[in-house]
Design an enzyme around this catalytic site. Structure first.
Site, PDB file in Angstrom:
ATOM      1  N   CYS A   1      -5.214  -2.163   4.378  1.00  0.00           N
ATOM      2  CA  CYS A   1      -6.558  -2.014   4.319  1.00  0.00           C
ATOM      3  C   CYS A   1      -7.463  -0.962   5.044  1.00  0.00           C
ATOM      4  O   CYS A   1      -6.817  -0.652   6.201  1.00  0.00           O
ATOM      5  CB  CYS A   1      -7.394  -3.302   4.725  1.00  0.00           C
ATOM      6  SG  CYS A   1      -9.071  -3.511   4.696  1.00  0.00           S
TER       7      CYS A   1
ATOM      8  N   HIS B   1      -8.546  -8.599  -3.175  1.00  0.00           N
ATOM      9  CA  HIS B   1      -8.794  -8.078  -1.857  1.00  0.00           C
ATOM     10  C   HIS B   1     -10.263  -7.678  -1.526  1.00  0.00           C
ATOM     11  O   HIS B   1     -10.935  -7.906  -0.568  1.00  0.00           O
ATOM     12  CB  HIS B   1      -7.849  -7.131  -1.722  1.00  0.00           C
ATOM     13  CG  HIS B   1      -8.132  -6.127  -0.546  1.00  0.00           C
ATOM     14  ND1 HIS B   1      -6.948  -6.314   0.488  1.00  0.00           N
ATOM     15  CD2 HIS B   1      -8.870  -5.288   0.175  1.00  0.00           C
ATOM     16  CE1 HIS B   1      -7.558  -5.391   1.334  1.00  0.00           C
ATOM     17  NE2 HIS B   1      -8.595  -4.705   1.265  1.00  0.00           N
ATOM     18  N   GLU B   2     -11.061  -7.021  -2.726  1.00  0.00           N
ATOM     19  CA  GLU B   2     -12.253  -6.562  -2.581  1.00  0.00           C
ATOM     20  C   GLU B   2     -13.246  -7.911  -2.572  1.00  0.00           C
ATOM     21  O   GLU B   2     -14.267  -7.586  -1.842  1.00  0.00           O
ATOM     22  CB  GLU B   2     -12.574  -5.637  -3.649  1.00  0.00           C
ATOM     23  CG  GLU B   2     -11.603  -4.268  -3.434  1.00  0.00           C
ATOM     24  CD  GLU B   2     -11.578  -3.583  -2.227  1.00  0.00           C
ATOM     25  OE1 GLU B   2     -12.608  -3.443  -1.520  1.00  0.00           O
ATOM     26  OE2 GLU B   2     -10.527  -3.043  -1.970  1.00  0.00           O
TER      27      GLU B   2
ATOM     28  N   HIS C   1     -13.570  -9.039   0.604  1.00  0.00           N
ATOM     29  CA  HIS C   1     -14.296  -8.041   1.630  1.00  0.00           C
ATOM     30  C   HIS C   1     -15.872  -8.783   1.432  1.00  0.00           C
ATOM     31  O   HIS C   1     -16.493  -8.858   2.400  1.00  0.00           O
ATOM     32  CB  HIS C   1     -14.358  -6.793   1.269  1.00  0.00           C
ATOM     33  CG  HIS C   1     -13.037  -5.986   1.973  1.00  0.00           C
ATOM     34  ND1 HIS C   1     -13.204  -5.953   3.488  1.00  0.00           N
ATOM     35  CD2 HIS C   1     -12.264  -5.222   1.294  1.00  0.00           C
ATOM     36  CE1 HIS C   1     -12.221  -5.237   3.727  1.00  0.00           C
ATOM     37  NE2 HIS C   1     -11.530  -4.679   2.625  1.00  0.00           N
TER      38      HIS C   1
END
Length: 188
Positions: free
Chosen positions: A114, A156-157, A160
């Site tokens: 990341c 993953h995003e 976030h």
């Protein structure tokens, strides 16, 4: 070297672990902001920051200190074969107010890093495929199916945007010197 500095001593344009914005649940982009100069400027800023990253494939708005439900994926991720001569790399793609609407049952442990956690890499058990419903910069809704790296990126995003970093889920954490071995054993 401080985590907010680059190798050249300049301030890192990517917000680093420890910043409150990375742990907040991002706010929806309101309808009135679609098509605005401000939204367009944010997407352009994110693309510029991402383009400067050697290993960057995507970037979420909280990583540039904007607590909004928005991420971009680098155009080269969408290119079928990077060696195609004469083929232009597609532009980066913005996913605004994204929502994962489908995940495959099958999961795989994949290597992950990341831009907001520099110098560390790990493995995370992710679904092999993910489908996202989102909006473009004009507010038009679309659905995108991702497998392999793209499916991995979507998960993953979206993490976030919920205030979750991959290190919260990582099975094996390694420092940068061990990155190649980790990627060889657990390809993304």
């Amino acid at each position: 070297m401080k985590s907010s500095e680059t190798k050249k001593g300049l301030k890192d344009p990517v917000v680093q672990e420890g910043a409150a914005v990375l742990r907040q649940k991002a706010k929806h982009v309101p309808k009135k902001d679609f098509g605005s100069k401000a939204l367009s400027a944010l997407v352009k800023k994110m693309s510029k920051v991402l383009a400067a990253e050697e290993f960057g494939v995507a970037l979420a708005a909280p990583q540039v200190d904007a607590s909004l439900r928005l991420f971009i994926v680098a155009g080269h991720v969408f290119k079928q074969d990077a060696d195609d001569v004469g083929e232009k790399t597609p532009p980066d793609m913005a996913f605004i107010n994204p929502e994962i609407i489908r995940l495959s049952r099958k999961k795989r442990e994949m290597s992950e890093g990341c831009l907001s956690v520099r110098g560390q890499y790990g493995t995370v058990l992710r679904h092999e495929r993910a489908t996202v419903r989102a909006q473009d910069e004009q507010g038009n809704a679309f659905t995108y199916h991702g497998s392999g790296l793209l499916g991995h990126i979507f998960q993953h995003e979206c993490d976030h945007l919920e205030g979750v970093l991959y290190i919260d889920k990582a099975e094996k954490l390694r420092h940068e010197a061990q990155r190649k071995e980790l990627r060889d054993e657990f390809p993304a």
